[in-house]
Design an enzyme around this catalytic site. Structure first.
Site, PDB file in Angstrom:
ATOM      1  N   TYR A 149      -0.374  -2.922   1.456  1.00 28.01           N
ATOM      2  CA  TYR A 149      -0.494  -3.875   2.563  1.00 28.01           C
ATOM      3  C   TYR A 149       0.807  -4.657   2.715  1.00 28.01           C
ATOM      4  O   TYR A 149       1.327  -4.837   3.813  1.00 28.01           O
ATOM      5  CB  TYR A 149      -1.659  -4.814   2.250  1.00 28.01           C
ATOM      6  CG  TYR A 149      -1.994  -5.842   3.309  1.00 28.01           C
ATOM      7  CD1 TYR A 149      -3.021  -5.602   4.217  1.00 28.01           C
ATOM      8  CD2 TYR A 149      -1.308  -7.061   3.382  1.00 28.01           C
ATOM      9  CE1 TYR A 149      -3.356  -6.554   5.184  1.00 28.01           C
ATOM     10  CE2 TYR A 149      -1.627  -8.009   4.340  1.00 28.01           C
ATOM     11  CZ  TYR A 149      -2.645  -7.757   5.242  1.00 28.01           C
ATOM     12  OH  TYR A 149      -2.963  -8.692   6.199  1.00 28.01           O
ATOM     13  N   HIS A 157     -14.895   3.426   1.003  1.00 31.23           N
ATOM     14  CA  HIS A 157     -14.516   2.506  -0.080  1.00 31.23           C
ATOM     15  C   HIS A 157     -14.902   3.098  -1.438  1.00 31.23           C
ATOM     16  O   HIS A 157     -14.768   2.439  -2.463  1.00 31.23           O
ATOM     17  CB  HIS A 157     -15.235   1.162   0.075  1.00 31.23           C
ATOM     18  CG  HIS A 157     -14.785   0.347   1.257  1.00 31.23           C
ATOM     19  ND1 HIS A 157     -13.467   0.167   1.581  1.00 31.23           N
ATOM     20  CD2 HIS A 157     -15.495  -0.357   2.173  1.00 31.23           C
ATOM     21  CE1 HIS A 157     -13.382  -0.618   2.661  1.00 31.23           C
ATOM     22  NE2 HIS A 157     -14.593  -0.932   3.042  1.00 31.23           N
ATOM     23  N   SER A 171      -9.655 -12.928   0.422  1.00 32.84           N
ATOM     24  CA  SER A 171     -10.149 -12.333   1.668  1.00 32.84           C
ATOM     25  C   SER A 171     -11.627 -11.980   1.531  1.00 32.84           C
ATOM     26  O   SER A 171     -12.438 -12.225   2.416  1.00 32.84           O
ATOM     27  CB  SER A 171      -9.312 -11.084   1.985  1.00 32.84           C
ATOM     28  OG  SER A 171      -9.693 -10.537   3.207  1.00 32.84           O
ATOM     29  N   THR A 221      -8.084  -2.158   5.501  1.00 28.54           N
ATOM     30  CA  THR A 221      -8.790  -1.001   6.068  1.00 28.54           C
ATOM     31  C   THR A 221      -8.756  -1.015   7.597  1.00 28.54           C
ATOM     32  O   THR A 221      -8.441  -0.004   8.236  1.00 28.54           O
ATOM     33  CB  THR A 221     -10.268  -1.026   5.612  1.00 28.54           C
ATOM     34  OG1 THR A 221     -10.319  -1.454   4.255  1.00 28.54           O
ATOM     35  CG2 THR A 221     -10.926   0.320   5.777  1.00 28.54           C
ATOM     36  N   ARG A 270      -3.896  -3.599  -1.862  1.00 28.65           N
ATOM     37  CA  ARG A 270      -3.387  -4.949  -1.599  1.00 28.65           C
ATOM     38  C   ARG A 270      -3.417  -5.755  -2.892  1.00 28.65           C
ATOM     39  O   ARG A 270      -4.264  -5.510  -3.754  1.00 28.65           O
ATOM     40  CB  ARG A 270      -4.292  -5.612  -0.542  1.00 28.65           C
ATOM     41  CG  ARG A 270      -3.786  -6.924  -0.012  1.00 28.65           C
ATOM     42  CD  ARG A 270      -4.760  -7.495   1.008  1.00 28.65           C
ATOM     43  NE  ARG A 270      -4.182  -8.635   1.698  1.00 28.65           N
ATOM     44  CZ  ARG A 270      -4.859  -9.425   2.521  1.00 28.65           C
ATOM     45  NH1 ARG A 270      -6.147  -9.196   2.770  1.00 28.65           N
ATOM     46  NH2 ARG A 270      -4.272 -10.453   3.112  1.00 28.65           N
TER      47      ARG A 270
END
Ligand code: A3P
Length: 328
Positions: free
Chosen positions: A228, A136, A166, A76, A158
């Site tokens: 990503y 989101h 993450s 993001t 991703r």
């Protein structure tokens, strides 16, 4: 909880009180000390739930709005920087970019946790055109006016293995408010299990991804689905695709001048991470800014998931995405 509604004509205090009552009636569970609220099938953190409920009814989309949607920890911050830079390149050359002194999250605020965080709309009148928002929220829960308009949505996706890693570091840094890189390995079993059963902020992750994926297939002019990993691998190609979709295609002259590479370098992990503005402070009063810039690599999951976790998650991903055409 299914038929949640608020009266848009109420005064601010009454509106907030009513949202509070609605939030208190939602299913609530705690994850790593953070309460999560379940609303329309998605788990939301406290800094987003009020904004989700109110923005669904109060947010008015413009046809020219650009919306960045993502499951948290999917890139993001990166996309905020890229979209802002592409859209505003005639106002600011990369070397004079506001990104050098303002965090990407402040340049492109999030609908539910910034603009509507307490239930009331904030700072919507001072935005430059086209307005750029991020969210989101899953596609199904987006404010109706976004879905009914022609505004463009960019979704960044991703690999779920890197995303859980993450997310783990991010939540730890928030809870402990310490350096995200000094976390134990492997990730916590309970945290991992919760992610796999769809109990994390904005989870289930498969619903979030699949919702936007399906609309991107049905309405490619409305939703651009990006990865990503592709951005990492071929950023020039992906930036051209992104700019064209947004309605700001790079000209042959800009390309020849190396503007695409310049924007790519400006928004690169190394550049953004090392800027002073991204090395200090807390966002939303609890998230260290540094937590948004951890490692920025593809495949880091091998350092944080056990082989059995990898197997479990790969199996789950295979099952949840079967037949969708999406492969990780
Ligand atoms: P890691 O924790 O794997 O390092 P989000 O922005 O959606 O919160 O996602 C955060 C993830 O994106 C983190 O991943 C972060 O390091 C990475 N990230 C942040 N800025 C980036 C950039 N400019 N380029 C690539 N990755 C970036």
């Amino acid at each position: 909880a299914k038929n949640i509604s608020i009266n848009v004509n109420e005064d601010d205090q009454e509106l907030q009180n009513n949202i509070e009552k609605l939030v208190n009636a939602l299913p609530k569970e705690t994850m790593c000390g953070i309460p999560l609220f379940q609303y329309n099938g998605t788990w939301y953190p406290p800094n987003a739930i009020r904004g989700v409920i109110s923005s669904q009814q109060l947010f008015q989309a413009d046809e020219s709005d650009l919306i960045l949607a993502s499951f948290p920890k999917s890139g993001t911050t990166w996309l905020k920087a890229l979209i802002f830079s592409i859209v505003n390149r005639n106002r600011y050359q990369p070397k004079h970019s506001p990104l050098l002194s303002i965090q990407p999250h402040d340049l492109v605020p999030t609908i539910e946790s910034d603009h509507f965080r307490d239930g009331l709309p904030r700072n919507l009148h001072q935005l430059s055109q086209p307005r750029i928002f991020s969210t989101h929220m899953p596609y199904a829960s987006l404010p109706h006016s976004i879905k009914a308009s022609n505004c463009r949505i960019v979704y960044v996706c991703r690999n779920p293995l890197d995303t859980v890693v993450s997310q783990w570091h991010f939540v730890r840094s928030m809870v402990k408010n310490n350096n995200a890189s000094a976390q134990p390995n492997p990730i916590d079993d309970e945290f991992f299990d919760n992610y796999c059963r769809g109990f994390q902020a904005f989870c289930p992750f498969w619903d979030n991804i699949l919702g936007y994926w399906k609309v991107s297939l049905e309405k490619p002019e409305g939703v651009l689905f990006m990865n990503y990993e592709d951005l990492k691998q071929d950023s020039v190609f992906e930036l051209k695709r992104l700019a064209s979709f947004l309605g700001f295609p790079f000209s042959a002259e800009e390309e020849a001048q190396g503007l695409i590479e310049e924007i790519s370098t400006l928004c690169s992990f190394e550049n953004l991470k090392n800027l002073e503005v991204n090395q200090k402070g807390l966002r939303l009063s609890l998230i260290p800014t540094t937590a948004y810039f951890r490692k920025g690599e593809v495949g880091d999951y091998v350092n944080h998931l056990t082989p059995s976790m990898v197997e479990i998650l790969n199996k789950l991903v295979e099952e949840k995405f079967a037949g969708s055409g999406l492969v990780f």
